[in-house]
Design an enzyme around this catalytic site. Sequence first.
Site, PDB file in Angstrom:
ATOM      1  N   LYS A   4       0.837  -1.201   0.000  1.00 31.87           N
ATOM      2  CA  LYS A   4       0.000   0.000   0.000  1.00 31.87           C
ATOM      3  C   LYS A   4       0.876   1.257   0.000  1.00 31.87           C
ATOM      4  O   LYS A   4       1.915   1.294   0.664  1.00 31.87           O
ATOM      5  CB  LYS A   4      -0.908  -0.028   1.238  1.00 31.87           C
ATOM      6  CG  LYS A   4      -1.937   1.089   1.317  1.00 31.87           C
ATOM      7  CD  LYS A   4      -2.814   0.901   2.561  1.00 31.87           C
ATOM      8  CE  LYS A   4      -3.837   2.016   2.707  1.00 31.87           C
ATOM      9  NZ  LYS A   4      -4.691   1.812   3.905  1.00 31.87           N
TER      10      LYS A   4
ATOM     11  N   MET B 228      -6.728   8.970   3.058  1.00 32.88           N
ATOM     12  CA  MET B 228      -7.011   7.606   3.512  1.00 32.88           C
ATOM     13  C   MET B 228      -8.146   7.519   4.533  1.00 32.88           C
ATOM     14  O   MET B 228      -8.245   6.534   5.265  1.00 32.88           O
ATOM     15  CB  MET B 228      -5.747   6.961   4.096  1.00 32.88           C
ATOM     16  CG  MET B 228      -4.599   6.886   3.117  1.00 32.88           C
ATOM     17  SD  MET B 228      -3.162   6.028   3.789  1.00 32.88           S
ATOM     18  CE  MET B 228      -2.720   7.126   5.138  1.00 32.88           C
TER      19      MET B 228
ATOM     20  N   SER C  71      -9.348   2.210   2.854  1.00 34.68           N
ATOM     21  CA  SER C  71      -8.392   2.923   2.031  1.00 34.68           C
ATOM     22  C   SER C  71      -7.386   2.020   1.316  1.00 34.68           C
ATOM     23  O   SER C  71      -6.608   2.505   0.488  1.00 34.68           O
ATOM     24  CB  SER C  71      -7.632   3.935   2.887  1.00 34.68           C
ATOM     25  OG  SER C  71      -6.887   3.291   3.909  1.00 34.68           O
ATOM     26  N   SER C  72      -7.374   0.731   1.644  1.00 30.65           N
ATOM     27  CA  SER C  72      -6.466  -0.191   0.941  1.00 30.65           C
ATOM     28  C   SER C  72      -7.122  -0.677  -0.354  1.00 30.65           C
ATOM     29  O   SER C  72      -7.060  -1.872  -0.700  1.00 30.65           O
ATOM     30  CB  SER C  72      -6.105  -1.381   1.846  1.00 30.65           C
ATOM     31  OG  SER C  72      -5.630  -0.955   3.100  1.00 30.65           O
TER      32      SER C  72
ATOM     33  N   ILE D 164      -7.737   1.684   9.930  1.00 32.31           N
ATOM     34  CA  ILE D 164      -8.092   2.513  11.087  1.00 32.31           C
ATOM     35  C   ILE D 164      -9.603   2.678  11.229  1.00 32.31           C
ATOM     36  O   ILE D 164     -10.085   3.160  12.241  1.00 32.31           O
ATOM     37  CB  ILE D 164      -7.404   3.890  11.003  1.00 32.31           C
ATOM     38  CG1 ILE D 164      -7.427   4.607  12.356  1.00 32.31           C
ATOM     39  CG2 ILE D 164      -8.037   4.767   9.910  1.00 32.31           C
ATOM     40  CD1 ILE D 164      -6.606   5.868  12.424  1.00 32.31           C
ATOM     41  N   GLY D 165     -10.346   2.261  10.209  1.00 31.03           N
ATOM     42  CA  GLY D 165     -11.800   2.347  10.276  1.00 31.03           C
ATOM     43  C   GLY D 165     -12.459   1.302   9.385  1.00 31.03           C
ATOM     44  O   GLY D 165     -13.657   1.384   9.093  1.00 31.03           O
ATOM     45  N   GLY D 166     -11.644   0.335   8.939  1.00 36.04           N
ATOM     46  CA  GLY D 166     -12.143  -0.697   8.026  1.00 36.04           C
ATOM     47  C   GLY D 166     -11.335  -0.785   6.758  1.00 36.04           C
ATOM     48  O   GLY D 166     -11.728  -1.466   5.801  1.00 36.04           O
ATOM     49  N   SER D 167     -10.182  -0.123   6.710  1.00 32.56           N
ATOM     50  CA  SER D 167      -9.441   0.072   5.462  1.00 32.56           C
ATOM     51  C   SER D 167      -8.865  -1.190   4.835  1.00 32.56           C
ATOM     52  O   SER D 167      -8.484  -1.173   3.670  1.00 32.56           O
ATOM     53  CB  SER D 167      -8.313   1.083   5.676  1.00 32.56           C
ATOM     54  OG  SER D 167      -8.839   2.347   5.977  1.00 32.56           O
TER      55      SER D 167
END
Length: 585
Positions: free
Chosen positions: A148, A197, A223-224, A244-247
């Site tokens: 990433k 992100m 974000s990934s 950090i939030g589901g990335s």
Amino acid sequence: MNRFKELEIDLDWFNGRNVSVAFLGLVTLKTSHAVYKYYRAKSKVKAKREECLAACRKMAEHLTQKGITKEKAERITRLSITELEQRLQSGELSAVEVCECYQAVALEVDRKLNCVVEPIWEAEEMALERDQKTGKKGPLHGMPVSIKENYYIKGYDCTAGMQRCIGDPVSEDAVVVKVLKRQGAVPFVRTNVPQTMMTFECSNPIYGRTLNPQDTNRGPGGSSGGEGALIAAGGSILGIGTDIGGSIRIPANMCGICGLKPTAGRISGAGTHKLTKGQTLVKSASGMLSRDVDGVTMAMRALLCQYMFDLDPTVPPIPFREEIYQDKQPLRIGYYLDDGYIPSVPSMHQAVEKAKSILESRGHKLISMQPVDARRMFRLFLDTVGADGTKTYLTCMKDDIYDSTVRQFFYTSHLPGVLKKMIGWIMSAVSRDEIAGYMVKALSGFGTVYEYWNHALDIEDYKDDTLALWRSLGIDAVICPGFAFPAIPHNTFGDLVGGCVYSTMYNLLNYPAGVLPVTKVTEQDIKDMANYPNKTKFEKNIKKMMLGGTVGLPCGVQCVALPYQEELVIRLMKEVEQGLKGDNS
């Protein structure tokens, strides 16, 4: 007297005409400066984009000269990760030919999906070193790994989609990249991310928009997102991301692959973009994505080594515990279909029900449950993200070009705190959803350190209440929807952002969680949307989205355990995957 006369002359200058001219001059100057900064940023972004595209073209030409045929590339890239590992370890395949084949397929996939930022030019040399190595081979010997873009790789920019980071190549690899190399892996491409992100779309002004291989009219998640798209399309077999939030889990759900978010800190995050590192209440977790659970397991085994513990002494020195992963004792597993705030769609229900059936057939006890107040959790998460009044984001994005996917967030962030709260109240009333408005209010931040400390205590209370719930039910783990819904159309993040309550919960709790694909959206699932709630703004938007051509999209299940129980999460993921293969055989 002369002084007074001079003063009178000066005062006479301040007539209406002169003041107007001066004011217009200042406005013109400020506007001209703003225009200049915009075009300077645009020029900088364009040059970086052209540089990366040229690198991809140059690599493609190099591979063509090497004689990499489409047939050979497909033959190698279609191997499972365990098959590829065996052939690399035995020497049946060389690291160089595997690297070249994956580079070729990755670039071909990128032309369709725009998921690769740039090739890693040192990859072929690294692969050659693996082939020339004598003695014992590393556990990831010759394994191609995509990285990433927010991970540091020596000599490359790390931008997170922001123009201010262009032209500032890092001087050292991230710890995870160093460990991957030590264990024999070959990092070969860098993958795309959304700007800053902090969205589950995948677009930025530098590298552009990434498309979902399942449906190019939809995003791969974020974000990934570059990792998710590349792996799902066959251009990579194993990738490294952050969450950090589901990335990691959102792209896994939306692209139909596997992804693991470990407990934050179990895998080193040293050497990743520092945008959110000042915020420590909800920490980013380094993790991995792969086509199947074996890839996740292989990466965890390789990364949890003494070399990583030595490089980053903040990481607990806990190696991969085979006894937990291989354990056959039946478990008590909680499950839920809805979190009590945003109803997940019928296709996600079917995925959880399928996983539940598989686990029950293997002797596990499944207990219906409801997580602790999801609205309360989401408010805590939102307050954490906006704790500084978004000053960190605004500073990092100063003079930048706002991508369409984050433009609304930044325009709102610039507003005075009082106006944000007023807009929030209006949004709550209009959307018939208190949380929809709270998303705007939370951007105002905290006024005092005292308030922030009390907020930290509120998070601890939520963690305590969740642990108490798990203890009262006597459960070892939980399964639930991988997300509220499958992949979404481009530029709809703002309309559907409430869905991330399914992923952010386990970031706030800091519980390890993994997602794997279980089912796909069926025609019956679409018919069942007739019974989906249609009251709030988010419910209406979700219903509209699901009725717009979602049949066939993958639906994932999330497996969750208590902190530092990653091996248990992977065990559950593997058992569900094995059950699915048994059904399909």
